[in-house]
Design a protein around this motif. Structure first.
Motif, PDB file in Angstrom:
ATOM      1  N   GLU A  80       9.206 -10.863   1.898  1.00 18.40           N
ATOM      2  CA  GLU A  80       9.187 -11.192   0.778  1.00 18.40           C
ATOM      3  C   GLU A  80       9.189 -10.362  -0.552  1.00 18.40           C
ATOM      4  O   GLU A  80       9.786 -10.728  -1.689  1.00 18.40           O
ATOM      5  CB  GLU A  80       7.295 -11.398   0.066  1.00 18.40           C
ATOM      6  N   GLU A  81       9.271  -9.355  -0.577  1.00 17.72           N
ATOM      7  CA  GLU A  81       9.760  -8.433  -1.958  1.00 17.72           C
ATOM      8  C   GLU A  81      10.517  -8.566  -1.720  1.00 17.72           C
ATOM      9  O   GLU A  81      11.631  -8.243  -2.954  1.00 17.72           O
ATOM     10  CB  GLU A  81       9.318  -7.082  -1.313  1.00 17.72           C
ATOM     11  N   GLY A 137       0.070 -14.147  -4.097  1.00 11.12           N
ATOM     12  CA  GLY A 137      -1.050 -12.296  -4.437  1.00 11.12           C
ATOM     13  C   GLY A 137      -0.740 -11.156  -3.387  1.00 11.12           C
ATOM     14  O   GLY A 137      -1.580 -10.283  -4.051  1.00 11.12           O
ATOM     15  N   LYS A 138      -0.607 -11.445  -2.272  1.00 14.67           N
ATOM     16  CA  LYS A 138       0.279 -10.110  -2.167  1.00 14.67           C
ATOM     17  C   LYS A 138       1.415  -9.084  -2.915  1.00 14.67           C
ATOM     18  O   LYS A 138       1.167  -8.144  -1.942  1.00 14.67           O
ATOM     19  CB  LYS A 138       0.217 -10.624  -0.351  1.00 14.67           C
ATOM     20  N   VAL A 139       2.109  -9.523  -3.574  1.00 12.25           N
ATOM     21  CA  VAL A 139       3.106  -8.677  -3.989  1.00 12.25           C
ATOM     22  C   VAL A 139       2.749  -8.421  -5.310  1.00 12.25           C
ATOM     23  O   VAL A 139       2.209  -8.882  -6.045  1.00 12.25           O
ATOM     24  CB  VAL A 139       5.029 -10.247  -3.704  1.00 12.25           C
ATOM     25  N   ARG A 140       4.147  -7.347  -5.602  1.00  9.88           N
ATOM     26  CA  ARG A 140       4.223  -6.615  -6.840  1.00  9.88           C
ATOM     27  C   ARG A 140       4.836  -8.188  -7.842  1.00  9.88           C
ATOM     28  O   ARG A 140       5.909  -8.975  -7.595  1.00  9.88           O
ATOM     29  CB  ARG A 140       5.405  -6.088  -6.805  1.00  9.88           C
ATOM     30  N   LYS A 199       1.234  -1.037  -9.043  1.00  9.31           N
ATOM     31  CA  LYS A 199       0.276  -2.717  -9.364  1.00  9.31           C
ATOM     32  C   LYS A 199      -1.193  -2.245 -10.495  1.00  9.31           C
ATOM     33  O   LYS A 199      -1.149  -3.878 -10.650  1.00  9.31           O
ATOM     34  CB  LYS A 199      -0.842  -2.689  -8.664  1.00  9.31           C
ATOM     35  N   ASP A 228       9.826  -5.979   2.645  1.00  8.88           N
ATOM     36  CA  ASP A 228       9.133  -6.822   3.503  1.00  8.88           C
ATOM     37  C   ASP A 228       9.999  -7.960   3.124  1.00  8.88           C
ATOM     38  O   ASP A 228      10.640  -8.142   1.638  1.00  8.88           O
ATOM     39  CB  ASP A 228       7.901  -7.170   3.063  1.00  8.88           C
TER      40      ASP A 228
END
Lengths: 123, 439
Positions: free
Chosen positions: A65-66, A111-114, A33, A63
């Protein structure tokens, strides 16, 4: 040339039954990150040395989203993914009129992802 | 006691518009990207353009991607050309185990009869065959549309080529203008052993109106602009060896700039001038070269007529659009392709709509991510290249009524020739300065 479909499921291939194991998440290298251009080879060594329980897979976290974002990275229509952040690549695709799906933008701004592409730090 | 002449000659004026923002890189941030991004931007833009031109060319044929090629089916494909050249120097040659007898002297031109072309897009690449597409004309980085079919050998046999052609040109109002001249010069090379300071001083005196009688001065008053297209100074290689400079050598480093600044101050006091960096100037190496720093010109930079510009440079004078470079793009084409005349290369870059197709393959270039600044989207009226061996000019006509004056500006230190362009009718001729005294 680009798939103009808004339906994100078009990107999906056959889904395998994957056991989401939390220990895999702990082996994820925390420096992913951080700042973009990581040329350090210690990152690649860490991911190579870490055991993935037998199945070596490009995605190191599972997950949903990724997965979606990885498919966005792989899509050739939006250009190469290396060396550019995912959001910048999405915006560039938008400016060029390629109609990238809006879910990607909201995922990235969520915002929770790479924020960097799949291969960042590994090649 | 001098007698003052009763009337003062006024120099003519023009309006100036700069289009240099495209070539500036101050806002760019390097994030470790490679050149794939700039190739993607180039392919995307040119492909959209070629797709719009294909219906007028051959509307009955299907257009497909390279991966979608089927054997035997005639179709049209669009992609970036890559030329495989045997003699092209490769960094890996230095590390190869077998030390073949490599020639120490590099050839000027890397062409070989075994060179072949490959067409590439995001999906794949295909080797090109046939005689229509000549490897001696094309270079890596040009985007074209090809009509042909795939043979059983997996090679795409080319039957016809479509280049983008001259870009659209903005109509210039044809009101009867008065004669206004622009002087283009390049390759002053101040500081080199071949430069003659008297010759440059003659040029400066002529342009500022200090030479000749009233009639001559009247003609000179019609010169409205000066463009210096690169290579204004040359620092001898011996000083730049990486060692610390002794104090006596430090003055040798700055002498050429002081001399240039003195001359430019005389010019800037008299008329607007644009100075572009070239390959031997202290600017960045890769294109687009950034403007020379104003602190190099303490005397002339104080004038608002002095403009330090990028290379390539694009500007408009009285609605006439000028576009040009200091020569690196054409010199690179000379190494990797051939033509009868340098102006042929110039014309080709215009028809390919790209100033420097070999960038970034063999010509240094900044790795832009979202655009390719060398794409020519609006046809210039005057297209020049600096630092060539000799003066040459040609008028090129396009299929939609475009008209471009191509100019090859010779190196002033070697030839003593500057170019004078008349903005009224875009005719140009050479202005030669000599300091030989015939015996």
């Amino acid at each position: 040339m680009a798939t103009t479909s808004r339906n994100i499921k078009v990107f999906y291939k056959q889904k395998k039954n994957t056991t989401t194991s939390t220990e895999k998440k702990s082996t994820k290298n925390p420096s992913h990150k951080d700042a973009a251009a990581t040329f350090g080879s210690d990152v690649t060594q860490a991911t190579a040395l870490a055991s993935h329980g037998g199945s070596l897979d490009l995605k190191d976290d599972f997950d949903e989203e990724e997965k979606v974002l990885a498919q966005f990275d792989m899509n050739m229509a939006y250009g190469p993914c290396l060396g550019i952040s995912r959001l910048a690549r999405w915006e560039r695709a938008q400016r060029m009129g390629l109609n990238p799906p809006e879910e990607i933008e909201s995922l990235l701004k969520g915002g929770k992802v790479r924020l960097e592409c799949l291969f960042e730090g590994r090649v | 006691m001098e007698v003052e002449s009763p009337e003062q000659l006024q120099r003519k004026q023009t309006t100036y518009l700069s289009f240099g923002e495209n070539f500036e890189i101050q806002k760019e941030v390097y994030r470790g990207q490679q050149y794939s991004q700039i190739y993607f931007a180039r392919l995307h833009w040119m492909r959209a353009l070629l797709y719009s031109l294909v219906p007028n060319w051959k509307s009955h044929l299907p257009v497909c991607t390279i991966l979608g090629l089927e054997e035997g089916t005639e179709c049209i494909i669009v992609g970036t050309l890559y030329k495989h050249m045997k003699l092209k120097p490769c960094i890996l040659d230095e590390y190869s185990k077998e030390r073949s007898v490599a020639p120490l002297v590099k050839p000027h031109n890397f062409m070989n009869q075994d060179d072949y072309l490959v067409l590439e897009d995001e999906s794949g690449r295909v080797k090109l065959g046939g005689t229509v597409l000549s490897p001696s004309v094309y270079v890596t980085g040009v985007v074209v549309a090809l009509h042909g079919k795939e043979t059983s050998a997996g090679v795409f046999f080319v039957e016809d080529v479509l280049e983008a052609g001259l870009p659209p040109q903005i109509e210039r109002p044809l009101k009867s203008r008065e004669d206004k001249y622009v002087v283009l010069v390049s390759g002053l090379s101040i500081g080199s052993s071949s430069s003659n300071p008297l010759q440059f001083q003659l040029l400066v005196d002529h342009i500022t109106g200090h030479l000749g009688d009233e009639e001559e001065q009247g003609l000179v008053a019609e010169i409205v602009h000066l463009v210096i297209a690169g290579n204004s100074v040359e620092i001898s290689r011996g000083i730049l060896s990486g060692q610390n400079l002794a104090s006596k050598d430090q003055s040798r480093l700055s002498e050429p700039f002081k001399e240039l600044d003195i001359q430019l101050t005389q010019i800037a006091a008299s008329l607007p001038l644009d100075i572009m960096p070239g390959s031997s100037d202290p600017a960045n190496f890769s294109l687009p070269q950034q403007p020379l720093n104003r602190c190099l010109f303490p005397g002339s930079a104080t004038f608002n007529t002095f403009r330090s510009c990028t290379n390539p440079h694009c500007f408009e004078l009285d609605n006439i659009r000028f576009l040009g470079t200091s020569g690196q793009n054409i010199d690179d084409l000379t190494k990797y392709s051939e033509a009868k005349d340098k102006l042929d290369f110039l014309e080709r870059t215009l028809r390919w709509r790209h100033l420097a197709p070999t960038a970034p393959n063999t010509l240094g270039c900044y790795p832009f991510t979202d655009r390719d600044p060398f794409l020519i989207d609006s046809c210039p009226d005057v297209y020049f290249v600096g630092n060539q061996e000799k003066y040459g000019t040609r008028l090129v006509k396009g299929s939609e009524g475009q008209s471009v004056r191509l100019i090859s500006i010779p190196r002033f230190c070697e030839t003593g020739v500057a170019v004078l362009l008349n903005m009224r009718n875009l005719e140009c001729h050479a202005l030669t300065f000599g300091t030989q005294f015939s015996s």
